[in-house]
Enzyme design. Structure first.
Site, PDB file in Angstrom:
ATOM      1  N   LYS A 121       0.853  -1.193   0.000  1.00 14.99           N
ATOM      2  CA  LYS A 121       0.000   0.000   0.000  1.00 14.99           C
ATOM      3  C   LYS A 121       0.883   1.235   0.000  1.00 14.99           C
ATOM      4  O   LYS A 121       1.700   1.434   0.904  1.00 14.99           O
ATOM      5  CB  LYS A 121      -0.923   0.001   1.222  1.00 14.99           C
ATOM      6  CG  LYS A 121      -1.903   1.155   1.240  1.00 14.99           C
ATOM      7  CD  LYS A 121      -2.882   1.039   2.391  1.00 14.99           C
ATOM      8  CE  LYS A 121      -3.901   2.182   2.374  1.00 14.99           C
ATOM      9  NZ  LYS A 121      -4.880   2.079   3.473  1.00 14.99           N
ATOM     10  N   ASP A 226     -14.081   5.217   9.684  1.00 15.10           N
ATOM     11  CA  ASP A 226     -14.381   5.029   8.262  1.00 15.10           C
ATOM     12  C   ASP A 226     -14.837   3.592   8.029  1.00 15.10           C
ATOM     13  O   ASP A 226     -14.444   2.942   7.055  1.00 15.10           O
ATOM     14  CB  ASP A 226     -13.156   5.352   7.409  1.00 15.10           C
ATOM     15  CG  ASP A 226     -13.519   5.591   5.946  1.00 15.10           C
ATOM     16  OD1 ASP A 226     -14.723   5.750   5.650  1.00 15.10           O
ATOM     17  OD2 ASP A 226     -12.616   5.611   5.096  1.00 15.10           O
TER      18      ASP A 226
END
Length: 478
Positions: A121, A226
């Protein structure tokens, strides 16, 4: 920006040396001067400028000559530095295809020498679609200056720390492998994002499992912030894995309840629309267990007990302050009851002191009114003297009388009824102010303040007067 690692195999040690020099110069420069890059790199025979031209060709650095001749790193150059460091550590040996893209990151497949597939990532903060990071996230803390590369590095470090800690507490998260700069290496999750799933065999069980994760995180002192269908992975066996952690905050955050309710609302809305689940809560069937749930069956933030651990303290999550740390230490030592009793005593003492001050001020008000009456009577006497010019009274005795009245009032505390010693400093200040006002009223107002530079010649009327004298002298001589 597209990651093309083909150019990585053709870069030399000098290229990476100059890239590192630009990175070091960006610690205190937005645009690093070319002379500083050459000084930090330390290449012989002026090879720095030749290497910079090669890096510009591969778009690893950006040249800016608006204010001065300088360079800055691009995200591709920052990617190459991170990948080179991880390859040298032996974390992975090859980079594959891109498997995901988000508003603040890109995800690629990487492989080790033995063929194990992992996920890489790359955080890319500062995109046009998501530039409110500084106001919405707390990556900077107390810092004021920043650039997007530095923010991406902070986000990667924070996500790696959260992922590793949650994995140690047996949360369903990817396994954290390594981290360098803005790059995080983790295990590859064999599943699909929940937003891509159209059918589930047991949607009720999956829903309960996901809501249980939200509550379990809050019990450990954390809120995801989130938690939606885009950050939940599910495999063929309907096992749930949560991802994306850099925005997590503590339950001590001032907006913790709002974040918690938003996470639960996202899950409730998604399952009601996608899988047509209806949520009903029977109040009559439950007596005490309903205290942890709201009317529609949603978990209540204030009913969650933080008893499973203090991950927000260990990871210094957003919203966890020094005061919260002191309270946790007192709770562990068992001193909570003593602190509560001491706080009550302090509040009682403060209220008693406030009452004493209020009584003292109330007792002194009649004395202050007497001073005002004396000043007003003096003004009336002054007006009468103007009407009768035969009576000659000066203003100096009036001032002395007012000051004398104030001194008598200061000395006569017993007559005014202010016997308490606590209100003496407050009363003396008030009396001094009242005496100054009375003196000013007796004098007929404040004197005009004269500037200390008024005597200086500013080139105005005085200079014009001098010029007239010169003209007259010239006429006389002529």
């Amino acid at each position: 920006m597209k990651l093309d690692v083909d150019a990585l195999r053709y870069l030399s040690k000098e290229d990476f040396r100059v890239l590192t020099a630009v990175e070091m110069g960006m610690r205190n420069h937005e645009i690093v001067p070319a002379e500083l890059v050459e000084r930090i790199a330390g290449l012989k025979h002026g090879g720095t400028y030749k290497v910079l031209r090669n890096l510009l060709k591969h778009k690893l650095v950006h040249h800016d000559s608006s204010k001065y001749d300088g360079y800055r790193l691009t995200y591709l150059g920052y990617d190459f530095l991170a990948i080179k460091a991880l390859v040298n550590r032996g974390v992975f040996s090859s980079v594959g295809r891109q498997i995901g893209v988000g508003k603040e990151s890109d995800i690629f497949e990487v492989a080790t020498e033995d063929g194990t597939i992992m996920a890489m990532k790359l955080h890319r903060l500062g995109r046009v679609s998501f530039r409110a990071v500084k106001s919405k996230r707390d990556y900077l803390l107390h810092r004021r200056s920043y650039n997007w590369l530095y923010l991406s590095r902070l986000a990667a470090l924070k996500e790696f720390a959260f992922m590793k800690a949650l994995g140690e507490h047996e949360f369903p998260v990817p396994r954290a492998v390594d981290c360098n700069r803005h790059c995080v290496i983790m295990s590859l999750v064999q599943g699909y994002p929940l937003v891509q799933v159209k059918q589930l065999q047991n949607p009720d069980e999956v829903f309960e499992r996901i809501i249980g994760l939200v509550v379990r995180l809050a019990e450990h002192g954390l809120i995801h912030c989130d938690f939606n269908e885009f950050n939940i992975m599910i495999d063929d066996e309907e096992k749930v894995t949560m991802i994306d952690f850099p925005q997590m905050v503590s339950v001590s955050h001032r907006n913790a309840q709002m974040y918690f309710d938003r996470d639960t609302d996202c899950i409730f809305k998604f399952f009601s629309k996608r899988f047509h689940l209806s949520f009903h809560y029977d109040k009559d069937g439950c007596d005490d267990s309903g205290s942890d749930l709201e009317e529609d069956g949603r978990p209540s933030f204030w009913s969650i007990e933080k008893s499973a651990g203090f991950l927000d303290k260990e990871l210094a999550a957003s919203g966890f302050t020094r005061k919260d740390q002191d309270e946790i230490e007192k709770f562990i030592e068992g001193d909570v009851r003593e602190t509560v009793s001491s706080d009550d005593e302090d509040c009682a003492n403060e209220n008693q002191a406030d009452n004493n001050d209020a009584n003292a001020i109330a007792n002194i008000l009649p004395c202050l009114q007497l001073v005002e009456k004396e000043a007003s009577s003096d003004r009336e006497n002054g007006d009468n003297t103007d009407e009768h010019p035969d009576i000659s009274v000066t203003k100096e005795p009036k001032i002395a009388e007012v000051i004398h009245i104030g001194d008598e009032i200061n000395g006569s505390d017993d007559d005014c009824g202010t016997g308490s010693e606590d209100g003496i400093p407050v009363l003396t200040k008030r009396l001094n102010r009242q005496r100054q006002r009375a003196v000013a009223a007796a004098r007929g107002g404040r004197k005009a303040v004269v500037s200390r530079n008024s005597y200086k010649d500013k080139g105005g009327s005085k200079s014009s007067h001098n010029s007239k004298l010169q003209r007259q002298s010239c006429k006389l001589y002529s």
